[in-house]
Design a protein around this motif. Structure first.
Motif, PDB file in Angstrom:
ATOM      1  N   SER A  93       0.853  -1.193   0.000  1.00  0.00           N
ATOM      2  CA  SER A  93       0.000   0.000   0.000  1.00  0.00           C
ATOM      3  C   SER A  93       0.888   1.242   0.000  1.00  0.00           C
ATOM      4  CB  SER A  93      -0.882  -0.017   1.257  1.00  0.00           C
ATOM      5  OG  SER A  93      -1.239   1.295   1.648  1.00  0.00           O
ATOM      6  N   THR A  94       0.610   2.166  -0.894  1.00  0.00           N
ATOM      7  CA  THR A  94       1.428   3.398  -0.931  1.00  0.00           C
ATOM      8  C   THR A  94       1.202   4.227   0.332  1.00  0.00           C
ATOM      9  OG1 THR A  94      -0.269   4.602  -2.184  1.00  0.00           O
ATOM     10  CG2 THR A  94       1.490   3.543  -3.462  1.00  0.00           C
ATOM     11  N   ASN A  95      -0.006   4.159   0.906  1.00  0.00           N
ATOM     12  CA  ASN A  95      -0.244   4.896   2.161  1.00  0.00           C
ATOM     13  C   ASN A  95       0.611   4.339   3.290  1.00  0.00           C
ATOM     14  OD1 ASN A  95      -2.284   6.630   1.140  1.00  0.00           O
ATOM     15  ND2 ASN A  95      -3.303   6.562   3.136  1.00  0.00           N
ATOM     16  N   GLN A 116      -1.062  -2.245  -6.251  1.00  0.00           N
ATOM     17  CA  GLN A 116      -1.021  -2.460  -4.799  1.00  0.00           C
ATOM     18  C   GLN A 116      -1.664  -3.818  -4.504  1.00  0.00           C
ATOM     19  OE1 GLN A 116      -1.633   1.641  -2.537  1.00  0.00           O
ATOM     20  NE2 GLN A 116      -3.397   1.199  -3.804  1.00  0.00           N
ATOM     21  N   LYS A 120      -5.548   0.302   0.530  1.00  0.00           N
ATOM     22  CA  LYS A 120      -6.456   0.521   1.663  1.00  0.00           C
ATOM     23  C   LYS A 120      -7.545   1.530   1.337  1.00  0.00           C
ATOM     24  CE  LYS A 120      -3.251   1.655   4.827  1.00  0.00           C
ATOM     25  NZ  LYS A 120      -2.820   2.082   6.172  1.00  0.00           N
ATOM     26  N   GLY A 121      -8.766   1.217   1.720  1.00  0.00           N
ATOM     27  CA  GLY A 121      -9.836   2.200   1.743  1.00  0.00           C
ATOM     28  C   GLY A 121      -9.989   2.672   3.183  1.00  0.00           C
ATOM     29  N   ARG A 122     -11.070   3.365   3.491  1.00  0.00           N
ATOM     30  CA  ARG A 122     -11.275   3.801   4.869  1.00  0.00           C
ATOM     31  C   ARG A 122     -11.819   2.634   5.692  1.00  0.00           C
ATOM     32  NH1 ARG A 122     -14.926   8.812   4.988  1.00  0.00           N
ATOM     33  NH2 ARG A 122     -16.295   7.369   3.874  1.00  0.00           N
ATOM     34  N   ARG A 125     -11.390  -1.014   4.756  1.00  0.00           N
ATOM     35  CA  ARG A 125     -11.867  -1.547   3.477  1.00  0.00           C
ATOM     36  C   ARG A 125     -10.713  -1.641   2.483  1.00  0.00           C
ATOM     37  NH1 ARG A 125     -17.150   1.627   4.651  1.00  0.00           N
ATOM     38  NH2 ARG A 125     -15.979   3.485   4.055  1.00  0.00           N
ATOM     39  N   GLU A 126     -11.003  -2.285   1.354  1.00  0.00           N
ATOM     40  CA  GLU A 126      -9.948  -2.556   0.376  1.00  0.00           C
ATOM     41  C   GLU A 126     -10.076  -1.625  -0.829  1.00  0.00           C
ATOM     42  OE1 GLU A 126      -8.473  -6.337  -2.386  1.00  0.00           O
ATOM     43  OE2 GLU A 126     -10.466  -6.311  -1.490  1.00  0.00           O
ATOM     44  N   ILE A 128      -9.132  -1.725  -4.767  1.00  0.00           N
ATOM     45  CA  ILE A 128      -8.674  -2.572  -5.875  1.00  0.00           C
ATOM     46  C   ILE A 128      -7.715  -1.764  -6.753  1.00  0.00           C
ATOM     47  CG2 ILE A 128      -9.499  -3.878  -7.915  1.00  0.00           C
ATOM     48  CD1 ILE A 128     -10.697  -4.967  -5.391  1.00  0.00           C
ATOM     49  N   ASN A 178     -14.862  12.242   0.316  1.00  0.00           N
ATOM     50  CA  ASN A 178     -13.640  11.620  -0.226  1.00  0.00           C
ATOM     51  C   ASN A 178     -13.792  10.827  -1.520  1.00  0.00           C
ATOM     52  OD1 ASN A 178     -14.979   9.459   1.186  1.00  0.00           O
ATOM     53  ND2 ASN A 178     -13.095   8.308   0.940  1.00  0.00           N
ATOM     54  N   LYS A 186     -18.213   5.417  -8.747  1.00  0.00           N
ATOM     55  CA  LYS A 186     -16.968   5.869  -8.117  1.00  0.00           C
ATOM     56  C   LYS A 186     -15.749   5.639  -9.007  1.00  0.00           C
ATOM     57  CE  LYS A 186     -14.544   5.327  -3.704  1.00  0.00           C
ATOM     58  NZ  LYS A 186     -14.794   5.117  -2.275  1.00  0.00           N
ATOM     59  N   GLY A 189     -11.039   7.458  -4.931  1.00  0.00           N
ATOM     60  CA  GLY A 189     -11.260   7.546  -3.495  1.00  0.00           C
ATOM     61  C   GLY A 189     -10.024   8.139  -2.834  1.00  0.00           C
ATOM     62  N   ASN A 211      -9.198   5.282 -10.831  1.00  0.00           N
ATOM     63  CA  ASN A 211      -9.360   4.294 -11.894  1.00  0.00           C
ATOM     64  C   ASN A 211      -9.229   5.019 -13.228  1.00  0.00           C
ATOM     65  OD1 ASN A 211     -10.014   2.474  -9.857  1.00  0.00           O
ATOM     66  ND2 ASN A 211     -12.208   2.895 -10.040  1.00  0.00           N
TER      67      ASN A 211
HETATM   68  C1  BT5 Z   1     -11.672   5.141  -0.264  1.00  0.00           C
HETATM   69  O1  BT5 Z   1     -12.117   4.392   0.786  1.00  0.00           O
HETATM   70  O2  BT5 Z   1     -12.322   5.478  -1.206  1.00  0.00           O
HETATM   71  C2  BT5 Z   1     -10.198   5.506  -0.168  1.00  0.00           C
HETATM   72  C3  BT5 Z   1      -9.375   4.825  -1.228  1.00  0.00           C
HETATM   73  C4  BT5 Z   1      -7.934   5.273  -1.209  1.00  0.00           C
HETATM   74  C5  BT5 Z   1      -7.077   4.468  -2.129  1.00  0.00           C
HETATM   75  C6  BT5 Z   1      -5.693   5.023  -2.246  1.00  0.00           C
HETATM   76  S1  BT5 Z   1      -4.759   4.275  -3.514  1.00  0.00           S
HETATM   77  C7  BT5 Z   1      -3.318   5.022  -2.974  1.00  0.00           C
HETATM   78  C8  BT5 Z   1      -3.369   5.015  -1.458  1.00  0.00           C
HETATM   79  N1  BT5 Z   1      -2.778   3.804  -0.914  1.00  0.00           N
HETATM   80  C9  BT5 Z   1      -3.689   3.070  -0.268  1.00  0.00           C
HETATM   81  O3  BT5 Z   1      -3.444   1.977   0.288  1.00  0.00           O
HETATM   82  N2  BT5 Z   1      -4.889   3.671  -0.328  1.00  0.00           N
HETATM   83  C10 BT5 Z   1      -4.810   4.944  -0.998  1.00  0.00           C
HETATM   84  P1  BT5 Z   1     -13.647   4.037   1.040  1.00  0.00           P
HETATM   85  O4  BT5 Z   1     -14.477   5.288   0.985  1.00  0.00           O
HETATM   86  O5  BT5 Z   1     -13.637   3.248   2.277  1.00  0.00           O
HETATM   87  O6  BT5 Z   1     -14.051   3.150  -0.171  1.00  0.00           O
HETATM   88  C11 BT5 Z   1     -13.640   1.800  -0.289  1.00  0.00           C
HETATM   89  C12 BT5 Z   1     -14.748   1.051  -1.007  1.00  0.00           C
HETATM   90  O7  BT5 Z   1     -14.767   1.450  -2.388  1.00  0.00           O
HETATM   91  C13 BT5 Z   1     -14.551  -0.453  -1.026  1.00  0.00           C
HETATM   92  O8  BT5 Z   1     -15.131  -1.059   0.094  1.00  0.00           O
HETATM   93  C14 BT5 Z   1     -15.248  -0.854  -2.317  1.00  0.00           C
HETATM   94  O9  BT5 Z   1     -16.647  -0.934  -2.131  1.00  0.00           O
HETATM   95  C15 BT5 Z   1     -15.000   0.332  -3.219  1.00  0.00           C
HETATM   96  N3  BT5 Z   1     -13.797   0.150  -4.073  1.00  0.00           N
HETATM   97  C16 BT5 Z   1     -12.688  -0.627  -3.850  1.00  0.00           C
HETATM   98  N4  BT5 Z   1     -11.809  -0.487  -4.838  1.00  0.00           N
HETATM   99  C17 BT5 Z   1     -12.353   0.377  -5.724  1.00  0.00           C
HETATM  100  C18 BT5 Z   1     -11.927   0.925  -6.948  1.00  0.00           C
HETATM  101  N5  BT5 Z   1     -10.733   0.647  -7.497  1.00  0.00           N
HETATM  102  N6  BT5 Z   1     -12.774   1.782  -7.579  1.00  0.00           N
HETATM  103  C19 BT5 Z   1     -13.967   2.117  -7.059  1.00  0.00           C
HETATM  104  N7  BT5 Z   1     -14.419   1.626  -5.902  1.00  0.00           N
HETATM  105  C20 BT5 Z   1     -13.625   0.774  -5.233  1.00  0.00           C
END
Ligand code: BT5
Length: 329
Positions: A93-95, A116, A120-122, A125-126, A128, A178, A186, A189, A211
């Motif tokens: 993960s870059t974060n 990656q 990481k999401g919030r 969460r993951e 992709i 966010n 979406k 994120g 994306n």
């Molecule tokens: C986010 O979380 O939207 C924050 C995402 C941040 C990603 C970046 S990539 C660079 C940096 N390094 C990291 O490790 N993370 C950051 P959240 O609001 O919790 O949304 C996550 C949810 O979005 C997941 O549970 C899925 O439902 C959906 N999701 C997952 N991957 C996705 C994608 N590639 N495109 C759109 N939706 C996605």
């Protein structure tokens, strides 16, 4: 040292559109012809196409689609954000990496990866992150602010992405705080993480995932109705390098407004004008609790103003998820 020399050789190849002789290169860098050849081989392994003709020398004919500093700097207009880039072909993960580096690295340092394995999401969460299809980057920031204000930087990131997309003719919407959406799905994120004390932020890491060139098959079945990419929506391949540079350009402008002048007005303006939720019914989810309300506005300091059956409340970002009542948003 080796990498530094490699990038110096690359710079010279990029500046010259003609062949450069091996002799000239070995004079310039004070190394043997065999040494030069070794660096050329390393550049070729990175995906650079270099013609070598005996008697003439070397010529760069094409550069790979990678998000290194060498490749994005042409479009970068910043003074500090993105001037120091840690590039990974693959990472967890870059974060996570940026949080590890943050203490010892300068503000504006960026960690970026082609893929990656544990994006990481919030809230655990993951995210992709298929290889070379998106932009996955994390920016180290060290604002002199209280932790309470840290979540505002997420809005700066969202506004920067929205602006950078507009510059290439793509209209997107910001789902406070966010997410960036196109056609209700979406596209991007943002995850801001912080390390700080009670009254002071030590550092922030703003992670942005976009994306860009994913096609329908890159999106897992369970996300198909809520996730999309620029390529899917616009039907064309987008130059990731210049998009990344432009996001950093926009980000620096809005960020400096905030830290130098305590001015968030441009950011808020962009978030309001391009909002996906203002005027709409939303669910505000905090932990296990879901409340239905009407999104009325965004305050000057970045909170979402929601009407819950006649009672107005300001919602702080970072603590809630927002869902639209119709469709995903
Ligand atoms: C986010 O979380 O939207 C924050 C995402 C941040 C990603 C970046 S990539 C660079 C940096 N390094 C990291 O490790 N993370 C950051 P959240 O609001 O919790 O949304 C996550 C949810 O979005 C997941 O549970 C899925 O439902 C959906 N999701 C997952 N991957 C996705 C994608 N590639 N495109 C759109 N939706 C996605």
């Amino acid at each position: 040292m080796g990498d530094n020399l490699k990038s110096k050789i690359l710079n010279l190849l990029k500046e010259n559109h003609e062949f450069i002789s091996g002799e000239k290169l070995s004079d310039e860098f004070n190394m043997t012809r065999a040494g030069i050849w070794k660096h050329m081989k390393a550049l070729k392994e990175d995906g650079y196409i270099i013609e070598s003709v005996s008697g003439k020398g070397y010529k760069l004919t094409s550069s790979p689609d990678i998000l290194t500093y060498e490749e994005i700097k042409k479009d970068l207009k910043t003074s500090k954000i993105g001037r120091n880039i840690y590039y990974y072909d693959s990472i967890d993960s870059t974060n996570k990496k940026a949080m590890d580096l943050a203490l010892t690295k300068k503000e504006g340092t960026v960690v970026v990866a082609e893929e990656q394995s544990q994006g990481k999401g919030r809230l655990g969460r993951e995210w992709i992150s298929p290889k070379s299809k998106g932009i996955y980057m994390s920016i180290i920031l060290k604002p002199d602010i209280e932790p309470m204000k840290a979540s505002k930087t997420t809005l700066i990131g969202a506004a920067a992405v929205n602006n950078a997309l507009l510059k290439i003719g793509i209209k997107s919407e910001i789902k406070w705080p966010n997410d960036i959406l196109i056609n209700g799905k979406k596209l991007c994120g943002i995850l801001t993480e912080m390390s700080g004390q009670l009254n002071m932020v030590d550092y922030l890491v703003m992670g942005i995932g976009i994306n860009v060139n994913l096609n329908k098959n890159d999106i897992p079945e369970e996300l198909k109705d809520k996730a999309t990419s620029i390529n899917i929506e616009e039907g064309k391949t987008i130059n990731r390098k210049s998009l990344m540079a432009n996001i950093l350009n926009e980000l620096e402008k809005l960020y400096l407004d905030f830290i130098d002048n305590d001015d968030l007005s441009n950011t808020i303006d962009i978030c309001r004008k391009n909002s996906a939720i203002l005027g709409k019914k939303i669910n505000v989810i905090r932990g296990k609790e879901t409340r239905r309300g009407l999104a009325l506005g965004i305050s000057d300091s970045g909170e979402l103003i929601v009407d819950f059956q006649g009672i107005r409340e300001n919602i702080y970002s970072g603590e809630v998820s927002i869902r639209g009542l119709e469709g995903y948003i």
